[in-house]
Design a protein around this motif. Sequence first.
Motif, PDB file in Angstrom:
ATOM      1  N   LYS A 365      16.649   3.000 -14.450  1.00 25.29           N
ATOM      2  CA  LYS A 365      15.551   3.529 -13.921  1.00 25.29           C
ATOM      3  C   LYS A 365      15.759   5.064 -13.120  1.00 25.29           C
ATOM      4  N   HIS A 366      14.630   5.839 -12.980  1.00 29.86           N
ATOM      5  CA  HIS A 366      14.811   7.463 -11.807  1.00 29.86           C
ATOM      6  C   HIS A 366      13.527   7.071 -11.868  1.00 29.86           C
ATOM      7  N   THR A 367      12.427   7.235 -10.614  1.00 29.77           N
ATOM      8  CA  THR A 367      11.126   7.721 -10.204  1.00 29.77           C
ATOM      9  C   THR A 367      10.611   9.217  -9.764  1.00 29.77           C
ATOM     10  N   ALA A 368      10.189   9.315 -11.014  1.00 31.75           N
ATOM     11  CA  ALA A 368       9.728  10.854 -10.892  1.00 31.75           C
ATOM     12  C   ALA A 368       9.572  11.621  -9.577  1.00 31.75           C
ATOM     13  N   GLY A 369      10.604  12.771  -9.547  1.00 26.82           N
ATOM     14  CA  GLY A 369       9.726  13.599  -8.547  1.00 26.82           C
ATOM     15  C   GLY A 369      10.560  12.967  -7.020  1.00 26.82           C
ATOM     16  N   ALA A 370      10.898  12.351  -7.158  1.00 29.05           N
ATOM     17  CA  ALA A 370      11.219  10.839  -5.811  1.00 29.05           C
ATOM     18  C   ALA A 370      12.236  11.995  -4.815  1.00 29.05           C
ATOM     19  N   LEU A 371      13.181  12.024  -3.596  1.00 28.36           N
ATOM     20  CA  LEU A 371      13.951  12.336  -3.827  1.00 28.36           C
ATOM     21  C   LEU A 371      15.991  11.221  -4.065  1.00 28.36           C
ATOM     22  N   ASP A 372      15.519  10.363  -3.991  1.00 31.97           N
ATOM     23  CA  ASP A 372      16.158   9.032  -4.289  1.00 31.97           C
ATOM     24  C   ASP A 372      15.548   8.057  -4.161  1.00 31.97           C
ATOM     25  N   GLU A 373      15.875   6.520  -4.597  1.00 28.78           N
ATOM     26  CA  GLU A 373      15.067   5.159  -4.873  1.00 28.78           C
ATOM     27  C   GLU A 373      15.198   4.759  -3.136  1.00 28.78           C
ATOM     28  N   MET A 374      15.473   5.142  -2.328  1.00 29.23           N
ATOM     29  CA  MET A 374      15.175   5.246  -1.367  1.00 29.23           C
ATOM     30  C   MET A 374      13.945   4.682  -0.383  1.00 29.23           C
ATOM     31  N   LYS A 375      13.320   4.990  -0.873  1.00 29.03           N
ATOM     32  CA  LYS A 375      11.517   5.049  -0.251  1.00 29.03           C
ATOM     33  C   LYS A 375      11.647   5.690   0.996  1.00 29.03           C
ATOM     34  N   GLY A 376      12.927   6.907   1.093  1.00 30.41           N
ATOM     35  CA  GLY A 376      12.977   7.109   3.076  1.00 30.41           C
ATOM     36  C   GLY A 376      13.617   6.327   3.586  1.00 30.41           C
ATOM     37  N   SER A 377      14.548   4.991   3.802  1.00 26.21           N
ATOM     38  CA  SER A 377      14.857   4.152   4.254  1.00 26.21           C
ATOM     39  C   SER A 377      13.870   3.125   4.739  1.00 26.21           C
ATOM     40  N   TYR A 378      12.407   3.032   4.710  1.00 22.06           N
ATOM     41  CA  TYR A 378      11.333   2.408   5.041  1.00 22.06           C
ATOM     42  C   TYR A 378      10.916   1.131   4.160  1.00 22.06           C
ATOM     43  N   LEU A 379      12.501   0.143   4.477  1.00 21.44           N
ATOM     44  CA  LEU A 379      12.240  -0.925   4.083  1.00 21.44           C
ATOM     45  C   LEU A 379      12.150  -2.632   4.354  1.00 21.44           C
ATOM     46  N   GLY A 380      11.911  -2.095   6.107  1.00 23.34           N
ATOM     47  CA  GLY A 380      11.464  -3.288   6.307  1.00 23.34           C
ATOM     48  C   GLY A 380      10.282  -3.336   6.678  1.00 23.34           C
ATOM     49  N   PRO A 381       9.971  -4.584   7.569  1.00 20.79           N
ATOM     50  CA  PRO A 381       8.960  -4.991   7.770  1.00 20.79           C
ATOM     51  C   PRO A 381       7.381  -3.769   8.684  1.00 20.79           C
ATOM     52  N   GLU A 382       6.374  -4.313   8.854  1.00 23.32           N
ATOM     53  CA  GLU A 382       5.273  -3.365   8.553  1.00 23.32           C
ATOM     54  C   GLU A 382       4.182  -4.259   9.772  1.00 23.32           C
ATOM     55  N   TYR A 383       3.498  -3.889  10.558  1.00 22.87           N
ATOM     56  CA  TYR A 383       1.730  -5.187  11.112  1.00 22.87           C
ATOM     57  C   TYR A 383       1.227  -3.834  11.654  1.00 22.87           C
ATOM     58  N   SER A 384       0.032  -5.373  11.251  1.00 24.01           N
ATOM     59  CA  SER A 384      -1.521  -5.134  11.061  1.00 24.01           C
ATOM     60  C   SER A 384      -1.525  -4.412  12.288  1.00 24.01           C
ATOM     61  N   ASP A 385      -2.903  -3.565  12.602  1.00 28.08           N
ATOM     62  CA  ASP A 385      -3.714  -4.283  13.410  1.00 28.08           C
ATOM     63  C   ASP A 385      -3.886  -5.275  14.695  1.00 28.08           C
ATOM     64  N   VAL A 386      -4.021  -6.304  13.190  1.00 24.23           N
ATOM     65  CA  VAL A 386      -4.158  -7.061  14.398  1.00 24.23           C
ATOM     66  C   VAL A 386      -3.623  -7.788  15.051  1.00 24.23           C
ATOM     67  N   ASP A 387      -1.738  -7.623  14.554  1.00 19.81           N
ATOM     68  CA  ASP A 387      -0.959  -7.455  15.608  1.00 19.81           C
ATOM     69  C   ASP A 387      -1.126  -7.135  16.513  1.00 19.81           C
ATOM     70  N   THR A 388      -1.192  -5.869  16.562  1.00 20.77           N
ATOM     71  CA  THR A 388      -1.385  -5.118  18.110  1.00 20.77           C
ATOM     72  C   THR A 388      -2.424  -5.809  18.835  1.00 20.77           C
TER      73      THR A 388
END
Length: 621
Positions: A365-388
């Motif tokens: 499958k391909h995501t319509a309009g996307a550069l590719d399927e890598m999501k900008g390579s932003y695939l790792g963890p993210e952290y909340s305001d509470v974490d900060t």
Amino acid sequence: MNILGISAFYHDSAATITQNGEIIAAAQEERFTRIKHDPAFPTKAVEYCLMESGLSLDKLDAIVFYDKPLLKFERLLETYYAFSPSGLRSFLTSIPVWLKEKMFLKRMLYDELFKIGQFDKKKVKLLFPEHHLSHAASAFYPSPFEEAAVLTIDGVGEWATASICHGKGKDMTILKELQFPHSLGLLYSAITYFAGFKVNSGEYKLMGLAPYGDPNSENTKRYADIIRTKLIDIHPDGSIWLNQKYFDYATGLRMVKDKEWEKLFGFARRESETNLQPEHCDFALAAQIVTEEIVILMAKEAKRLTGSDNICLAGGVALNCVANGKLQNEKIFKNVYIQPAAGDAGGALGAALVGEYIYFGQERKHTAGALDEMKGSYLGPEYSDVDTRLMAKKYNAVYTYYENFEELAAKTATALADGNVVGWFQGRMEFGPRALGGRSILGDARNEEMQKKLNLKIKYREGFRPFAPSVLAEDAAEYFELEGTSPYMLLVHGVQEKRRKKLPDNYRALPLMEKLYYLRSDLPSITHIDFSARIQTVHKETNPRYWTLIDQFKQQTGYGLVVNTSFNVRGEPIVCTPEDAYKCLMRTEMDYLVVGNFIFDKRNQPEWGEKDDWKDEFKLD
């Protein structure tokens, strides 16, 4: 269809989870353990991927390891047999490890996985695709192409050191392979070693050093001729034969035979951290020239075999962004796509996608309009305001919180324009070796002192190393000779002629550091000494916060780009958590840290009470 991909036990261990072909999460183990290039089983990366996907191991359809260990063992045994009686010392060192651990990798994988959670071995498939197939899959399946040639070049997998595949839809056909011990990746690593840099991490430095060489010098021409005539034999299809008389990687404990190379090139192997001389610069340039010649020949062969207009690149050599730019300029293919995690970490992703499309035969499958399927390579963890906030409480850190992100972006842009260095920590962490505006250190590309400041006071690394620009995608042509986009910082192209300064006639003869600090353009901190730049185009679709910051900087200064380097010091993996980021702020001469909507001004922080020196914690790479 839920699939876990794993790469481990060599360097840059990683894990990935895909669901019905969508890449849900991917991360390298080093980011969690804080051990650069960590080769260990990626326990923490697997745990993160499971958490991000909301799955447990018993909900998986397959676990896919990125290579075939028994085939690798076969190569080891056959190589020692072929080179016998030499290599006995290396044989006695490595074979017991293989017999104890890697021969029984299946059992070892199960043991490590069962520490994370329980699952039924009969229901969850354990698969082992070949190394180069995993690499090829990591590049082709996320690409925007329905059909493409796929060129993989690295050190070595099981036997293959380079391969050409043809991808069509969900299918992948291997057309041609180059086999060990003949390897472009190992040749480049051998030259990296002789130039005094560390194998498997110093290759970037060799590439960055090459422009300091003089392309017109007799030394550069002589070194290139020696490489072509003594070390390797290059064939028209890009295949190469390496003269093992000069190498020691097949059965020895070093990359090269130092004395033989010293006779060939006329200088001794450089010791790590010693001063770089003109011969080292010319040597690096010669290596880069020959590497580019071979990559282009291999690409032409891929074109001949497939007839495709598209090419996808993977393997460690695909991280040579100078060669990638030269390949793009050759116009052999209309479109060039490079996997952002092209090295072994990306093998985990490719392994999962092999399971998805080749083993299970799922429709692509391909995501319509996307550069590719890598999501900008932003695939790792993210952290909340509470974490900060919890991190800030732990260190009594002082911050300002902004409800309005536009206001924070404007404040940060002003700090950059005033010559400050800013640690920028936003959203999900990048997958792959490049910081792409998720975990970055930023500066003003117009600032003449910024390269020196970043190298010597922030990164604590060699002064000659260049920095990359992050530019608004829509403004890239204003600054660079770039056609199309470069979202993953994997293409080097020239700075526009109109932005360049005239160089003095004796420029090539100047000492290395004088060349470095000569004003070459109106963007001195990102213009390398050959007027090139390693470009990242920033897209509002994949990283709206980073785009907004650079747009604010443009509104204030007229320039829609900033300096971007990875958020770490030398020898440290890129930061993962807010705590990692705050430690880096306090251990360096960085001015500000921005985490989400929080700004930490270094001047307002309490005295850093840490007694341990980061230089003792992280080994120099």
